[in-house]
Design an enzyme around this catalytic site. Structure first.
Site, PDB file in Angstrom:
ATOM      1  N   TYR A   1      -4.965   7.179  27.331  1.00 51.79           N
ATOM      2  CA  TYR A   1      -3.911   8.185  27.175  1.00 51.79           C
ATOM      3  C   TYR A   1      -4.491   9.528  26.770  1.00 51.79           C
ATOM      4  CZ  TYR A   1      -0.190   4.627  27.075  1.00 51.79           C
ATOM      5  OH  TYR A   1       0.689   3.632  27.387  1.00 51.79           O
TER       6      TYR A   1
ATOM      7  N   ARG B   1       6.514   3.479 -12.826  1.00 50.94           N
ATOM      8  CA  ARG B   1       7.164   2.818 -11.702  1.00 50.94           C
ATOM      9  C   ARG B   1       8.304   2.024 -12.334  1.00 50.94           C
ATOM     10  NH1 ARG B   1       3.299  -0.662  -7.763  1.00 50.94           N
ATOM     11  NH2 ARG B   1       3.721  -2.241  -9.336  1.00 50.94           N
TER      12      ARG B   1
ATOM     13  N   LYS C   1       1.913 -11.712  -2.770  1.00 53.34           N
ATOM     14  CA  LYS C   1       2.876 -10.849  -2.084  1.00 53.34           C
ATOM     15  C   LYS C   1       2.309 -10.382  -0.739  1.00 53.34           C
ATOM     16  CE  LYS C   1       0.946  -7.155  -4.847  1.00 53.34           C
ATOM     17  NZ  LYS C   1       0.934  -6.614  -6.194  1.00 53.34           N
TER      18      LYS C   1
ATOM     19  N   MET D   1      -1.188   1.028  21.882  1.00 57.85           N
ATOM     20  CA  MET D   1      -0.388   0.190  20.998  1.00 57.85           C
ATOM     21  C   MET D   1      -0.975  -1.232  20.897  1.00 57.85           C
ATOM     22  SD  MET D   1       3.656  -0.710  21.205  1.00 57.85           S
ATOM     23  CE  MET D   1       4.194   0.988  21.296  1.00 57.85           C
TER      24      MET D   1
HETATM   25  C1  LIG Z   1      -0.106  -6.552  -6.982  1.00 57.70           C
HETATM   26  C2  LIG Z   1      -0.050  -6.704  -8.414  1.00 57.70           C
HETATM   27  C3  LIG Z   1      -1.121  -7.246  -9.141  1.00 57.70           C
HETATM   28  C4  LIG Z   1      -2.455  -7.571  -8.524  1.00 57.70           C
HETATM   29  O1  LIG Z   1      -3.196  -6.389  -8.364  1.00 57.70           O
HETATM   30  P1  LIG Z   1      -4.671  -6.380  -7.792  1.00 57.70           P
HETATM   31  O2  LIG Z   1      -5.148  -4.993  -7.967  1.00 57.70           O
HETATM   32  O3  LIG Z   1      -4.567  -6.757  -6.366  1.00 57.70           O
HETATM   33  O4  LIG Z   1      -5.433  -7.376  -8.578  1.00 57.70           O
HETATM   34  C5  LIG Z   1      -0.947  -7.483 -10.495  1.00 57.70           C
HETATM   35  N1  LIG Z   1       0.212  -7.171 -11.101  1.00 57.70           N
HETATM   36  C6  LIG Z   1       1.255  -6.610 -10.447  1.00 57.70           C
HETATM   37  C7  LIG Z   1       2.491  -6.272 -11.194  1.00 57.70           C
HETATM   38  C8  LIG Z   1       1.153  -6.341  -9.087  1.00 57.70           C
HETATM   39  O5  LIG Z   1       2.168  -5.788  -8.442  1.00 57.70           O
END
Ligand SMILES: *Cc1c(COP(=O)(O)O)cnc(C)c1O
Length: 764
Positions: free
Chosen positions: A659, A532, A434, A708
């Site tokens: 700045y 969550r 991701k 920036m």
């Molecule tokens: C991002 C994520 C992981 C991986 O987590 P890490 O701490 O980066 O190993 C595993 N499971 C879910 C559901 C996640 O969202």
């Protein structure tokens, strides 16, 4: 190589289950790279990642006739030879050792911790006018690599140069049998790679096993050598002095040695991958051009880009000619759409469907480049040094931003192997990619992971999954947060959703009904303490009832996410989450007769709660090199962030910087400007002396407010020049250091490096 099947059997031993006489000229261990199929013997190697036996039928269909196996196989085919051995790698090694025995020529064997490949390549440069040299391609120095290298020896070879690398005790003895060097070279030894050995002394003794039968062993020494070195750094001088000793041993006069070393050129040992114009991918292979190094790059390209159009840009090859049958065969077998050739020589004999264009010089090619359509192409650039093909890569590059994130693909593979070794062989591996693979690359990293054989990829949103499918990725992809409006696309691209509520499930089922899809795979997310997304315990009976009444979906897996697997103090809480997961998931499992997989561990979980692997684990941050657990796992970061000085300025006492005039120069100060600002992920609160960047290993505080797009650093007294490279993190700052200074965690540092920062991928 040129052996009859009969000789082959004699060399490797083993039982001949089926026999058919063939002439064997090629060896393959990877079904993706085949040449001369009828005359190839395929060794079905069994590794953690891949079992070669699974590819045998496919290879038979493609014309391979001779196989060395260690497992029972079934196949359809005529005229096949099957040789059964107990270990296919050892059989390949016996073949190599026997092949070596056919040659009574000097062979240089190189080992040590650092510089093996440089020394090998320099010896090649120094000696190739007088010898016909066979050498290891790239850094092929493993148990497998050495065997494949030795098999390249042929009747024209008058000198062999091979490198040997080992990672644990017991390995060198085998390599000695295969290489059997007459001249031994020991390069610099380091403390690194210590884990497979008890002590430094043991490692040294093990390495020296390579020289058991050598006439001479050449090592570094303090003796002064009376030569002018064309290099000024210590490492190059050491490597060069080893080469000099080899030449002296071979009887070269001092004057000639001096002449030869004057023309040594520094060596790039890696392949660089960048995004190119028109959504192309540029693979710039900086390694010396030769048939075998070309073959390796082409093999890598085939793995990455099986279904994409491919362009090869190639120059003349110094040591052979372009008309070399092997090169023609290689290009023909790799389905290049077009080949652009630079140099006086013509490339003839390619299949008609390949477009071949010739150019007299690199400049001429560059002036014509805009005529070509590179849309979605993979472009392999491979030229002899004097053609300066790096200029072509520059023209095809998509982003010229000087700030870049360098990503080490070899380290990525090493990290992956470390976690693979931590899980059971039947535990599947999902890698979380991701947020552009935690900032390191939206498609480059997933592509590599697919080649590496991971089982699943995980993304956050449907869009991310679509990008993966559009870039040719075929393995299963789980989408954790598929928003309802995206289900039609999700289904079209065969992405597997996380289901966390009945409302979501209902929406999905409606879309599946419309599309007339049955048994669509879904992954049920359970709430166990994170609070969550996910089903709470009370919802489970209703969920089961719903699932049973809807044939549109089937439950592929059930999972949950640990909130604090990295925190020792939360152990009790985590164990409670794990207990809940077991209880809740069992309720669902027992309601269905089909098998359903379960998974709960993230990176820190794999490390700290290794007993709870269930059927799969979900690896994230650890792959990118951040150790999230309590054990000292030897993962290393895969990325380095670097920028370049674009201007310097001398300031006087009282001058203000940037700045808001937050930093005032109080002495004669020199500052340097870098093209990176807070919009690139360099947090604004690191300015005004709160954080150091590094120029040649020297700390340089960021001065003034970070802008920036630009920041300023103090380089007083460091003789900084425009074009000098500055490190943000890598060798001197760790990603954890940056996170600490930003008051956040490494995840945020990695994922906030903006997309306009160029990503460059390297591979040895
Ligand atoms: C991002 C994520 C992981 C991986 O987590 P890490 O701490 O980066 O190993 C595993 N499971 C879910 C559901 C996640 O969202």
């Amino acid at each position: 190589m040129n052996y009859s099947s009969k000789q082959l059997v004699e060399f490797i031993g083993g039982e001949c289950e089926l026999y058919n006489e063939q002439i064997i000229t090629h060896v393959s261990t990877d079904s993706r790279s085949l040449q001369n199929t009828g005359n190839t013997v395929f060794f079905a190697l069994v590794t953690e990642k891949r079992n070669g036996h699974n590819f045998i039928q496919d290879l038979i269909d493609r014309g391979v006739k001779t196989f060395v196996v260690s497992q029972g196989i079934e196949f359809n085919g005529e005229g096949i030879t099957i040789i059964k051995v107990s270990n296919t790698l050892e059989a390949l090694q016996s073949l190599a050792a026997n092949h070596r025995k056919q040659f009574d020529i000097p062979v240089i064997g190189i080992t040590g911790s650092y510089g093996k490949t440089i020394v090998k390549e320099w010896l090649y440069q120094l000696l190739s006018t007088d010898y016909n040299i066979c050498r290891s391609p790239k850094s092929f120095n493993s148990q497998l690599g050495v065997s494949l290298s030795i098999l390249l020896l042929d009747s024209t070879s008058t000198l062999g140069i091979f490198e040997a690398g080992i990672s644990e005790s017991g390995e060198m003895e085998k390599l000695e049998e295969i290489i059997h060097p007459t001249i031994g070279v020991l390069t610099k030894m380091g403390e690194a790679h210590q884990s497979g050995f008890n002590s430094f002394e043991q490692k040294l003794a093990e390495k020296k096993q390579l020289f058991l039968n050598s006439d001479i062993v050449i090592e570094l020494s303090e003796d002064k050598q009376d030569y002018d070195f064309p290099f000024s750094d210590k490492v190059s001088i050491e490597n060069c002095s080893l080469c000099i000793k080899v030449l002296e041993y071979l009887g070269y006069e001092k004057a000639l040695i001096q002449e030869r070393i004057n023309s040594l050129s520094s060596i790039t040992l890696r392949l660089e991958m960048i995004n190119g114009i028109h959504n192309s991918t540029i693979l710039n292979d900086g390694y010396n051009i030769s048939y075998s190094s070309l073959a390796l790059s082409v093999q890598y390209l085939n793995q990455l880009a099986a279904t994409f159009p491919k362009t090869l840009i190639i120059s003349q090859i110094p040591e052979s000619n372009l008309g070399d049958e092997r090169i023609i065969q290689l290009i023909n077998s790799s389905e290049f759409t077009r080949v652009l050739v630079v140099g006086e020589e013509e490339l003839i004999g390619l299949e008609n469907k390949v477009q071949v264009d010739h150019f007299k010089s690199t400049e001429e090619l560059i002036s014509q480049l805009s005529q070509y359509d590179f849309r979605n192409h993979f472009v392999l650039i491979k030229g002899a040094r004097k053609f300066r093909f790096e200029q072509i890569a520059k023209v095809l590059e998509e982003k010229n931003h000087r700030t870049q994130l360098e990503i080490d693909l070899n380290q990525l593979s090493r990290n992956l192997d470390i976690y693979r070794n931590k899980i059971k062989s039947n535990t599947k591996l999902m890698v979380m990619v991701k947020a552009f693979s935690y900032g390191t690359g939206a498609i480059e990293i997933p592509r590599l992971l697919e080649v590496e054989g991971v089982d699943y990829l995980g993304v956050a949103y449907t869009d991310e999954g679509i990008v993966l499918r559009n870039s040719g990725i075929k393995i299963p992809i789980m989408v954790m947060n598929p928003e309802p409006g995206t289900f039609a696309d999700l289904i079209k691209y065969e992405l597997e959703p996380e289901v966390y509520s009945l409302e979501e499930l209902d929406e999905l089922v409606k879309d599946l009904i419309v599309l007339d899809r049955k048994e669509y795979p879904i992954h049920i997310k359970l709430e166990t303490g994170m609070n969550r997304l996910g089903f709470i315990e009370e919802e489970i009976p209703k969920l089961i009832q719903y699932l049973k009444s809807q044939p549109e979906v089937y439950v592929k897996s059930i999972f949950s996410h640990l909130s604090s697997a990295d925190d020792k103090l939360q152990k009790e809480f985590t164990l409670d989450q794990l207990t809940k997961f077991e209880n809740y998931s069992s309720q669902i499992l027992s309601a269905f007769s089909y098998p359903i997989e379960r998974h709960v561990l993230n990176t820190a979980g794999i490390d700290n709660y290794n007993d709870y692997q269930y059927n799969m684990v979900r690896l994230g941050i650890g792959l990118y090199g951040i150790n999230a657990g309590e054990n000292n796992i030897d993962v290393k970061p895969i990325s380095k962030l670097k920028s370049v000085i674009i201007q310097t300025k001398k300031l006087k006492n009282g001058d203000s910087i940037g700045y808001g005039r937050k930093t005032i120069a109080n002495e004669n100060m020199t500052i340097a400007m870098l093209p990176i600002g807070y919009s690139d992920g360099l947090r604004r609160n690191l300015g005004n002396g709160k954080f150091n960047l590094y120029l040649n290993g020297k700390p340089c505080p960021i001065v003034g407010n970070i802008c920036m797009d630009i920041c300023m650093i103090d380089v007083t007294g460091l003789n900084a020049k425009v074009g000098d490279e500055v490190e943000l993190f890598g060798n001197y700052n760790s990603i954890e250091d940056v996170a600490k200074a930003m008051n956040t965690i490494p995840y945020e540092v990695l994922t906030s490096i903006s997309q306009r920062v160029k990503r460059v991928y390297y591979k040895d």
